[in-house]
Design a protein around this motif. Structure first.
Motif, PDB file in Angstrom:
ATOM      1  N   SER A  47     -24.534  14.070  -6.835  1.00 16.08           N
ATOM      2  CA  SER A  47     -24.489  14.550  -8.214  1.00 16.08           C
ATOM      3  C   SER A  47     -23.438  13.803  -9.021  1.00 16.08           C
ATOM      4  CB  SER A  47     -24.198  16.052  -8.229  1.00 16.08           C
ATOM      5  OG  SER A  47     -24.118  16.541  -9.551  1.00 16.08           O
ATOM      6  N   VAL A  48     -22.260  13.608  -8.429  1.00 17.23           N
ATOM      7  CA  VAL A  48     -21.181  12.911  -9.134  1.00 17.23           C
ATOM      8  C   VAL A  48     -21.518  11.435  -9.324  1.00 17.23           C
ATOM      9  CG1 VAL A  48     -18.729  12.305  -9.080  1.00 17.23           C
ATOM     10  CG2 VAL A  48     -19.457  14.540  -8.280  1.00 17.23           C
TER      11      VAL A  48
ATOM     12  N   LEU B 202     -23.649  10.983 -12.261  1.00 17.93           N
ATOM     13  CA  LEU B 202     -22.835  11.040 -13.486  1.00 17.93           C
ATOM     14  C   LEU B 202     -22.150   9.703 -13.740  1.00 17.93           C
ATOM     15  CD1 LEU B 202     -21.297  12.374 -15.832  1.00 17.93           C
ATOM     16  CD2 LEU B 202     -19.657  13.242 -14.130  1.00 17.93           C
TER      17      LEU B 202
ATOM     18  N   TYR C 171     -22.535   7.153 -16.932  1.00 19.82           N
ATOM     19  CA  TYR C 171     -21.406   6.626 -17.710  1.00 19.82           C
ATOM     20  C   TYR C 171     -21.445   5.101 -17.742  1.00 19.82           C
ATOM     21  CZ  TYR C 171     -16.620   5.443 -19.030  1.00 19.82           C
ATOM     22  OH  TYR C 171     -15.508   4.910 -19.650  1.00 19.82           O
TER      23      TYR C 171
ATOM     24  N   SER D 147     -14.253  10.573  -6.512  1.00 22.59           N
ATOM     25  CA  SER D 147     -15.435  11.407  -6.313  1.00 22.59           C
ATOM     26  C   SER D 147     -15.522  11.896  -4.869  1.00 22.59           C
ATOM     27  CB  SER D 147     -16.700  10.620  -6.672  1.00 22.59           C
ATOM     28  OG  SER D 147     -16.658  10.190  -8.013  1.00 22.59           O
TER      29      SER D 147
ATOM     30  N   PRO E  28     -21.258  17.570 -13.992  1.00 21.92           N
ATOM     31  CA  PRO E  28     -21.965  16.284 -13.994  1.00 21.92           C
ATOM     32  C   PRO E  28     -23.216  16.296 -14.862  1.00 21.92           C
ATOM     33  CG  PRO E  28     -21.268  16.809 -11.780  1.00 21.92           C
ATOM     34  CD  PRO E  28     -20.997  18.029 -12.612  1.00 21.92           C
ATOM     35  N   PHE E  29     -23.980  17.390 -14.808  1.00 18.93           N
ATOM     36  CA  PHE E  29     -25.202  17.468 -15.611  1.00 18.93           C
ATOM     37  C   PHE E  29     -24.880  17.387 -17.103  1.00 18.93           C
ATOM     38  CE2 PHE E  29     -28.537  19.742 -17.909  1.00 18.93           C
ATOM     39  CZ  PHE E  29     -29.669  19.116 -17.415  1.00 18.93           C
ATOM     40  N   CYS E  30     -23.852  18.098 -17.538  1.00 18.22           N
ATOM     41  CA  CYS E  30     -23.462  18.050 -18.950  1.00 18.22           C
ATOM     42  C   CYS E  30     -22.951  16.655 -19.323  1.00 18.22           C
ATOM     43  CB  CYS E  30     -22.384  19.100 -19.240  1.00 18.22           C
ATOM     44  SG  CYS E  30     -22.980  20.804 -19.148  1.00 18.22           S
ATOM     45  N   GLY E  31     -22.209  16.031 -18.407  1.00 17.13           N
ATOM     46  CA  GLY E  31     -21.729  14.671 -18.662  1.00 17.13           C
ATOM     47  C   GLY E  31     -22.870  13.683 -18.784  1.00 17.13           C
ATOM     48  N   ILE E  32     -23.881  13.845 -17.927  1.00 18.95           N
ATOM     49  CA  ILE E  32     -25.070  12.975 -17.994  1.00 18.95           C
ATOM     50  C   ILE E  32     -25.806  13.193 -19.305  1.00 18.95           C
ATOM     51  CG2 ILE E  32     -27.344  12.567 -16.972  1.00 18.95           C
ATOM     52  CD1 ILE E  32     -26.018  13.284 -14.243  1.00 18.95           C
TER      53      ILE E  32
ATOM     54  N   SER F  48     -23.888  11.543 -22.090  1.00 20.64           N
ATOM     55  CA  SER F  48     -24.008  10.082 -22.028  1.00 20.64           C
ATOM     56  C   SER F  48     -25.339   9.622 -22.592  1.00 20.64           C
ATOM     57  CB  SER F  48     -23.854   9.598 -20.576  1.00 20.64           C
ATOM     58  OG  SER F  48     -22.565   9.875 -20.079  1.00 20.64           O
TER      59      SER F  48
ATOM     60  N   TYR G 224     -32.271  16.577  -9.759  1.00 25.84           N
ATOM     61  CA  TYR G 224     -31.973  17.853 -10.400  1.00 25.84           C
ATOM     62  C   TYR G 224     -33.201  18.757 -10.449  1.00 25.84           C
ATOM     63  CZ  TYR G 224     -27.243  16.603 -11.774  1.00 25.84           C
ATOM     64  OH  TYR G 224     -25.906  16.282 -11.748  1.00 25.84           O
TER      65      TYR G 224
END
Length: 312
Positions: free
Chosen positions: A112-113, A116, A120, A148, A210-214, A217, A252
């Motif tokens: 998952s990380v 992400l 990025y 990570s 991570p999902f929110c960061g993806i 991005s 996901y």
């Protein structure tokens, strides 16, 4: 029923994929083939990246780490399932179950990380192309991977240690083909409030963040691409993200499917099928998704198969 301390718990019982003796050899052959394809496919992908000079870029560096993680996820779950099918025995020792919980948590969270980090990387490449080599330098990329890994190791250790405080009665059947932390907590007969709080907190840190960061991005990427003047530039930018988006959807989608299935369905078989999707099918598919849509990878793989030095 009086509970027993965890030190006296002899074993857990994992879900049998089938009760039909005639189906067991077929399933054994199927999952053995899947495991071999997963390991071989990801190893070839890693070999292509590490031996080809023009693939020594951050994007392929992260992809090689993703392939390694996929091998580890499959190795953590499938061999035990194969042993159970061969021996027709679904039991797993207490220590073996906790060990499997730990490594499943480590490598699923690491995947998952990594997704992400790759999002990025695409964000920097598309939105800040002139600063890409400066930002995504080798030192920074290695630090991202090390941080990570450390983060996921600590998170998994916390969850596993918290399982040691639980007591278990005689109902030790887990509706998965591997030991998963939520399912292990569910069969405990002592108070699990603290464990559940830590699980939800861990899901937030290792999954939701991570999902929110993806999502953030790709919001920036889409905004930047739509502002490009040429259609060719838009296509090229989107094409570099296509494989990553496919892997994101697969990982996901199947992970959320497994979560909702275990939450809302009463069928252990359905829960087992969805758990197989993100721990067995996804690691097998990832190298093919990236290879089939990437001419550089396909060229490097052809050179390896032909015995030509990939750096040439």
């Amino acid at each position: 029923m009086k509970s027993r301390n965890q030190t006296s718990v002899p074993e857990f019982l994992l879900l049998a994929l089938t009760d039909d003796p005639e189906m067991q050899p077929i399933l054994f052959s199927l999952f053995l083939s899947i495991y071999l394809v997963t390991v071989l496919g990801n190893l070839l992908f890693m070999l292509a990246v590490t031996t080809t000079s023009h693939l020594q870029t951050p994007m392929y560096f992260f992809l090689a780490n993703l392939s390694f993680t996929d091998i580890c996820i499959s190795t953590t779950t499938i061999p035990k399932m194969l042993v159970s099918l061969q021996a027709q025995n679904q039991s797993i020792t207490y220590a073996g179950c906790l060990t499997q919980v730990y490594f499943v948590l480590v490598f699923c969270a690491l995947e998952s990380v990594l997704l992400l980090i790759m999002a990025y990387d695409r964000y920097v490449a598309i939105c800040h192309p002139l600063r890409y080599t400066t930002i995504m330098n080798p030192h920074f990329c290695c630090l991202l991977i090390l941080f990570s890994l450390l983060n996921t190791l600590v998170n998994a250790l916390l969850h596993t240690l918290m399982l040691l405080r639980l007591s278990f009665c005689t109902n030790l059947e887990i509706p998965y083909f591997f030991c998963e932390v939520v399912q292990v907590v569910k069969v405990a007969c002592s108070d699990t409030l603290i464990n559940n709080i830590i699980i939800y907190f861990g899901v937030g840190i290792q999954g939701a963040v991570p999902f929110c960061g993806i999502f953030f991005s790709y919001t920036k990427i889409v905004s930047s691409v739509l502002g490009m003047p040429s259609a060719g530039g838009k296509y090229k930018a989107f094409s570099t993200c296509g494989s990553h988006l496919s892997v994101l959807s697969l990982f996901y989608g199947t992970a959320l499917g497994a979560y909702f299935s275990s939450t809302f369905t009463r069928s252990a078989r359905e829960t087992a099928v969805t758990s197989i999707m993100y721990t067995v099918v996804t690691p097998m598919m990832n190298p093919f998704i990236y290879s089939l849509r990437n001419r550089d990878i396909k060229g490097a793989l052809r050179n390896i198969i032909r015995g030509i030095p990939a750096s040439q």
